[in-house]
Design a protein around this motif. Sequence first.
Motif, short mmCIF file in Angstrom:
data_model
loop_
_atom_site.label_atom_id
_atom_site.label_comp_id
_atom_site.label_asym_id
_atom_site.label_seq_id
_atom_site.Cartn_x
_atom_site.Cartn_y
_atom_site.Cartn_z
N GLU A 161 3.11 -1.32 13.49
CA GLU A 161 2.79 -2.36 12.51
C GLU A 161 1.65 -3.23 13.03
O GLU A 161 0.63 -3.43 12.35
CB GLU A 161 4.02 -3.21 12.21
CG GLU A 161 3.74 -4.39 11.28
CD GLU A 161 4.93 -5.32 11.15
OE1 GLU A 161 4.72 -6.51 10.90
OE2 GLU A 161 6.08 -4.85 11.32
N LEU A 162 1.82 -3.75 14.23
CA LEU A 162 0.82 -4.65 14.81
C LEU A 162 -0.46 -3.90 15.16
O LEU A 162 -1.57 -4.30 14.78
CB LEU A 162 1.41 -5.34 16.04
CG LEU A 162 0.66 -6.51 16.68
CD1 LEU A 162 1.60 -7.32 17.57
CD2 LEU A 162 -0.56 -6.06 17.50
N GLY A 163 -0.31 -2.78 15.88
CA GLY A 163 -1.49 -2.03 16.30
C GLY A 163 -2.24 -1.45 15.13
O GLY A 163 -3.48 -1.43 15.12
N GLY A 164 -1.52 -0.99 14.12
CA GLY A 164 -2.15 -0.38 12.97
C GLY A 164 -2.95 -1.36 12.14
O GLY A 164 -3.97 -1.00 11.55
N LYS A 165 -2.50 -2.62 12.09
CA LYS A 165 -3.23 -3.61 11.31
C LYS A 165 -4.64 -3.80 11.85
O LYS A 165 -5.58 -4.03 11.09
CB LYS A 165 -2.48 -4.95 11.31
CG LYS A 165 -1.32 -5.00 10.34
CD LYS A 165 -0.72 -6.39 10.25
CE LYS A 165 0.38 -6.44 9.19
NZ LYS A 165 0.97 -7.78 9.08
N LEU A 166 -4.80 -3.71 13.16
CA LEU A 166 -6.12 -3.85 13.75
C LEU A 166 -6.87 -2.52 13.74
O LEU A 166 -8.04 -2.45 13.36
CB LEU A 166 -6.00 -4.37 15.19
CG LEU A 166 -7.32 -4.53 15.96
CD1 LEU A 166 -8.27 -5.45 15.19
CD2 LEU A 166 -7.05 -5.10 17.35
N ALA A 167 -6.19 -1.45 14.13
CA ALA A 167 -6.86 -0.15 14.23
C ALA A 167 -7.38 0.34 12.88
O ALA A 167 -8.42 1.02 12.83
CB ALA A 167 -5.89 0.89 14.81
N PHE A 168 -6.70 -0.03 11.79
CA PHE A 168 -7.11 0.42 10.46
C PHE A 168 -7.59 -0.73 9.59
O PHE A 168 -7.46 -0.70 8.38
CB PHE A 168 -5.96 1.17 9.79
CG PHE A 168 -5.58 2.43 10.51
CD1 PHE A 168 -6.43 3.52 10.53
CD2 PHE A 168 -4.37 2.52 11.20
CE1 PHE A 168 -6.10 4.67 11.21
CE2 PHE A 168 -4.03 3.67 11.89
CZ PHE A 168 -4.90 4.75 11.90
N ALA A 169 -8.18 -1.74 10.23
CA ALA A 169 -8.65 -2.91 9.49
C ALA A 169 -10.11 -2.80 9.08
O ALA A 169 -10.76 -3.79 8.80
CB ALA A 169 -8.45 -4.18 10.34
#
Length: 339
Positions: free
Chosen positions: A52-60
Amino acid sequence: MTPPATHAALQSSPATPGTALEQAVGLVAGELSEVDARLEQLLQSSIAIIPELGGKLAFAGGKRFRPLVTLLAARAAGFIDPVRITIAAVGELLHTATLLHDDVIDAGEFRRGRPTARLQYGNGMAVLTGDFCLARAMQAIAYSGRLHAVQTLSDAVTRMAEGEVAQLEIAGDAAPDKARYYLVIERKTAALIAWCASVGGLPAPERAIALHRYGLEIGYAFQIADDVLDYAGDPHDTGKTRGQDLRDGKLTLPLILACERDPGLQRAVHQLLAHGPPVGAEAAEAIVARVAASPGVELAARAAESHAEAAVAQLAELPSSSARDALIELARSVSRRVS
């Protein structure tokens, strides 16, 4: 989590100077989609907050610059092994880790137009998720079974850590030092781009060496261009106010070159940083304006262009191809970017 079509975002990015680079992205568009899928896979964990946390940045909406370099370099070197997709995804995952850590160190509030992970989840969670991204990247390369890629990645990550420590150690030191500046950007920024460009060192040795050198040079160009934008960029394009580096106590190349030609400016910087960073925006405003109006900005921009041309020169080791042409255009576009 369904990753967005980030390669399409890159095609329409303000940083894209023309159709040549769009065509470069088009060469590997399908592979970039595979990289997104692999990146999503690498972010998975039974601890639900990690993806959730990592994906918000990686796919932002990042530009996927490092995967693009990897895929174009692999094609230019004739390296078609499927492991190139994992290497490209690992490059982006490591970049995500550094962003999570940097935002905690710099007390960042916004990243890619959104509140930073540390504001949403806390410093501890941001740091530890960054640690997970780093560990998963190393794990992915280890499980690929390519010992040389493991070794080269370990070397790159070590240099990245040294660069981060060196930058933090000298933050607030008001003595302009070009050699020290280059040491930081070589390790903090260029080392990872060089690893990506060399495709983990897996292509034929002479081609991997040339691509590594290419990556170092575009890493320099990339970071210097970014530092120029901190003084001369349009905040609407860059997403941040001017002078953030100075307020954080970082003396970057435009300021260093401006101080070389204006001793009075150097004295003003000493006074501003006398009590250490962070520095308020109003206190830094006058110096930021002086640097923006100085020859330092133009000289730094020329330095970025010089590094881009040095990168292009390394590609003479590769056979002529559309991928090599794309790498040439990519290098030159990096030094001219506006965001």
